[in-house]
Motif scaffolding. Sequence first.
Motif, mmCIF file in Angstrom:
data_model
loop_
_atom_site.group_PDB
_atom_site.id
_atom_site.type_symbol
_atom_site.label_atom_id
_atom_site.label_comp_id
_atom_site.label_asym_id
_atom_site.label_seq_id
_atom_site.Cartn_x
_atom_site.Cartn_y
_atom_site.Cartn_z
ATOM 1 N N PRO A 272 0.807 -1.226 0.000
ATOM 2 C CA PRO A 272 0.000 0.000 0.000
ATOM 3 C C PRO A 272 0.840 1.276 0.000
ATOM 4 O O PRO A 272 0.489 2.251 -0.668
ATOM 5 N N LEU A 273 1.948 1.272 0.723
ATOM 6 C CA LEU A 273 2.791 2.469 0.756
ATOM 7 C C LEU A 273 3.523 2.674 -0.565
ATOM 8 O O LEU A 273 3.724 3.822 -1.005
ATOM 9 N N GLU A 274 3.911 1.579 -1.221
ATOM 10 C CA GLU A 274 4.511 1.712 -2.549
ATOM 11 C C GLU A 274 3.493 2.296 -3.523
ATOM 12 O O GLU A 274 3.825 3.164 -4.349
ATOM 13 N N VAL A 275 2.259 1.841 -3.436
ATOM 14 C CA VAL A 275 1.199 2.390 -4.281
ATOM 15 C C VAL A 275 1.025 3.876 -4.001
ATOM 16 O O VAL A 275 0.936 4.697 -4.925
ATOM 17 N N ALA A 276 0.995 4.239 -2.730
ATOM 18 C CA ALA A 276 0.818 5.651 -2.362
ATOM 19 C C ALA A 276 1.936 6.509 -2.931
ATOM 20 O O ALA A 276 1.683 7.574 -3.523
ATOM 21 N N ASP B 266 0.201 17.893 -8.973
ATOM 22 C CA ASP B 266 0.011 18.418 -7.617
ATOM 23 C C ASP B 266 -1.396 18.951 -7.404
ATOM 24 O O ASP B 266 -1.869 19.048 -6.266
ATOM 25 N N THR B 267 -2.061 19.310 -8.496
ATOM 26 C CA THR B 267 -3.411 19.867 -8.395
ATOM 27 C C THR B 267 -4.466 18.814 -8.075
ATOM 28 O O THR B 267 -5.607 19.160 -7.765
ATOM 29 N N VAL B 268 -4.108 17.540 -8.177
ATOM 30 C CA VAL B 268 -5.037 16.450 -7.855
ATOM 31 C C VAL B 268 -4.744 15.976 -6.437
ATOM 32 O O VAL B 268 -3.607 15.621 -6.108
ATOM 33 N N ALA B 269 -5.764 15.976 -5.587
ATOM 34 C CA ALA B 269 -5.597 15.503 -4.213
ATOM 35 C C ALA B 269 -5.614 13.982 -4.176
ATOM 36 O O ALA B 269 -6.380 13.337 -4.906
ATOM 37 N N LEU B 270 -4.768 13.422 -3.325
ATOM 38 C CA LEU B 270 -4.695 11.969 -3.172
ATOM 39 C C LEU B 270 -5.161 11.586 -1.773
ATOM 40 O O LEU B 270 -4.691 12.139 -0.766
ATOM 41 N N GLY B 271 -6.090 10.640 -1.708
ATOM 42 C CA GLY B 271 -6.574 10.142 -0.433
ATOM 43 C C GLY B 271 -6.548 8.630 -0.381
ATOM 44 O O GLY B 271 -6.371 7.955 -1.405
ATOM 45 N N PHE B 272 -6.721 8.096 0.805
ATOM 46 C CA PHE B 272 -6.801 6.646 1.016
ATOM 47 C C PHE B 272 -8.020 6.341 1.857
ATOM 48 O O PHE B 272 -8.345 7.080 2.804
ATOM 49 N N ARG B 273 -8.703 5.267 1.518
ATOM 50 C CA ARG B 273 -9.716 4.719 2.420
ATOM 51 C C ARG B 273 -9.021 3.680 3.279
ATOM 52 O O ARG B 273 -8.482 2.691 2.754
ATOM 53 N N VAL B 274 -8.990 3.917 4.590
ATOM 54 C CA VAL B 274 -8.226 3.067 5.492
ATOM 55 C C VAL B 274 -9.145 2.368 6.482
ATOM 56 O O VAL B 274 -10.259 2.824 6.767
ATOM 57 N N THR B 275 -8.656 1.266 7.002
ATOM 58 C CA THR B 275 -9.403 0.458 7.960
ATOM 59 C C THR B 275 -9.014 0.834 9.377
ATOM 60 O O THR B 275 -7.849 0.698 9.768
ATOM 61 N N ALA C 219 -3.754 1.259 12.382
ATOM 62 C CA ALA C 219 -4.333 2.193 11.410
ATOM 63 C C ALA C 219 -3.678 3.564 11.523
ATOM 64 O O ALA C 219 -3.445 4.244 10.512
ATOM 65 N N ILE C 220 -3.368 3.969 12.734
ATOM 66 C CA ILE C 220 -2.723 5.273 12.950
ATOM 67 C C ILE C 220 -1.298 5.259 12.388
ATOM 68 O O ILE C 220 -0.880 6.199 11.703
ATOM 69 N N VAL C 221 -0.563 4.190 12.641
ATOM 70 C CA VAL C 221 0.796 4.071 12.096
ATOM 71 C C VAL C 221 0.756 4.109 10.575
ATOM 72 O O VAL C 221 1.562 4.796 9.923
ATOM 73 N N PHE C 222 -0.173 3.377 9.985
ATOM 74 C CA PHE C 222 -0.317 3.355 8.527
ATOM 75 C C PHE C 222 -0.656 4.738 7.991
ATOM 76 O O PHE C 222 -0.054 5.212 7.017
ATOM 77 N N THR C 223 -1.594 5.417 8.626
ATOM 78 C CA THR C 223 -2.003 6.740 8.156
ATOM 79 C C THR C 223 -0.870 7.751 8.286
ATOM 80 O O THR C 223 -0.692 8.615 7.421
ATOM 81 N N GLN C 224 -0.115 7.666 9.357
ATOM 82 C CA GLN C 224 1.043 8.549 9.508
ATOM 83 C C GLN C 224 2.036 8.340 8.364
ATOM 84 O O GLN C 224 2.593 9.307 7.821
ATOM 85 N N ALA C 225 2.244 7.083 7.981
ATOM 86 C CA ALA C 225 3.155 6.787 6.880
ATOM 87 C C ALA C 225 2.602 7.307 5.561
ATOM 88 O O ALA C 225 3.345 7.825 4.713
ATOM 89 N N LEU C 226 1.300 7.191 5.359
ATOM 90 C CA LEU C 226 0.672 7.735 4.154
ATOM 91 C C LEU C 226 0.859 9.242 4.081
ATOM 92 O O LEU C 226 1.221 9.793 3.028
ATOM 93 N N LYS C 227 0.617 9.910 5.184
ATOM 94 C CA LYS C 227 0.751 11.369 5.223
ATOM 95 C C LYS C 227 2.172 11.791 4.867
ATOM 96 O O LYS C 227 2.387 12.775 4.133
ATOM 97 N N ALA C 228 3.161 11.062 5.363
ATOM 98 C CA ALA C 228 4.553 11.387 5.086
ATOM 99 C C ALA C 228 4.886 11.255 3.594
ATOM 100 O O ALA C 228 5.820 11.897 3.105
ATOM 101 N N LEU C 229 4.108 10.446 2.875
ATOM 102 C CA LEU C 229 4.326 10.248 1.439
ATOM 103 C C LEU C 229 3.535 11.224 0.580
ATOM 104 O O LEU C 229 3.593 11.147 -0.647
ATOM 105 N N GLY C 230 2.780 12.121 1.216
ATOM 106 C CA GLY C 230 2.029 13.109 0.456
ATOM 107 C C GLY C 230 0.564 12.804 0.276
ATOM 108 O O GLY C 230 -0.137 13.520 -0.449
#
Length: 377
Positions: A213-217, A226-235, A249-260
Motif C-alpha cells: 500500500p505504501l509503494e502504491v501511495a 500536484d493539483t489532484v488531491a490523493l486520499g486513502f480509504r483506510v481500515t 491504522a494510525i501508524v499506517f495513516t502517519q506513513a501515508l501522510k509522510a508520502l504526500g
Amino acid sequence: MTSLLFSPLQIGQVNLENRIVVAPMCQYSANDGCAGDWHVMNLMQLAISGAGLIMLEATAIERHARITHGCLGLYSDENEAALARVMASARTVAAPGTRWGIQLGHAGRKGSAQRPWEGRGALESHEDPWQTEAPSAIPFVDGWHTPRAMSQDDVLRVRDAFVAAARRAARLGFDVVEIHAAHGYLLHQFLSPISNQRDDEYGGSLENRMRLPLEVARLVREALPDTVALGFRVTGTDWRPDGITTEEAIVFTQALKALGVEYACVTSGALAPATIPVEPGYQVHLAAEVKKRTGIVTRAVGLIAEAQQAETILADGLADCVALGRAFIDDPRWPWHAAEQLGDLDRIRYPGQYERGSVRLWPGAAMFRPNAEALAD
C-alpha cells in the motif's frame, strides 16, 4: 446561520465548497468496466445535489480486479473513453464548484462475485468466474473460491496498474483520486494479518504488510499532478483481536501522510466475519482517533444520515468532513434538505429549473419538511 457542514474545506490544492461528500457506491452496471447510461443518470442527479465532493464508485485497476462482472473499470482505453462521455454529461449539470473524485481499487480474493441482486456469493461455474489473487491462498469465507497467492511479479504488476489507472483518472480531469485500502479488498488483505500470512517482505510485521500500500501511495502521488488531491480509504479496525487494530491504522495513516497522501477516509470491517456494533455513526470514533493522532484531513463515514448528526461530528472536531452513501440513494437532494434543517438556505444551489420547488417558492414544502414554513418567511 453558517454551519460547519456548509463551510469550505481545503484538501491539498483542492478546495471543497462544503464538507458533504457522496461516498463511493458500487453500481454494478458497467460492461467490461465501461460506464453506460445508468452511470449518466446516477451521476447527473448527484451532480445537482450541491455536495462538495462526489466520489465515483470503486473502480477496478485491472479486468480481474473487479468485484463483479458489472464493476466499473479504468484499465483500458475503452473504459477511459466511456467514462469521459459520462463525466462530460455530469459536469454539464453539476452545481457550481462541485468537485469530482474516483476511488481506485482491486478486489483481490473478494472478486469473481455475483452482483448483490444476483445473490452476492462467489460466481458459479456457469457464470464466467475468474481466478482471483490475494496475498495468501486463503478464501474470503467458507465456501468461497480459493485465491491464488500472488508472486512478487504479481505484486509489482498490481502496483503498476494502480499508477496507470491514476494517470487515466488525471487525464479525465478528476480533482481527487482515492486508493481503496479497506472493506476487505486487496490492499486491505495485505495490511491485515488475518488474510496476509506471507513470509516474504510483503508479510509478517506491520512494516512488511504496509509495504505494498505504501509503494502504491508513493508511486501514485508521483504520477499525479500536484493539483489532484490523493486520499486513502483506510481500515480503523477489523473488529477482531487477530486483525488490524486502531493503533496500526494510525501508524499506517502517519506513513501515508509522510508520502504526500492528503486525506484519510476511515472505515472498518468487511475483511472477515466479525461482530460489529452497527449503530448511527458507529465508525466516527475511529476517524476521530486517526484525526487526533495524525493531523491528516479526515473523513468520517458509516450510518451518517441526519444533518444535525453530521454537523455535530464536525463541531466536536471528530472529523473534517463526512461521507454519506445510502442517505443519498434515499434522498439525492440531501444537501438541500440539510441546509434547510440547519438554517443555511443561502448555501442551497438549486438548478434554475428546480428552484420553484424550494421552500421559498413552493408552499407545499411546509407539508413535507420540518420548519419549512418558518424558513420561507
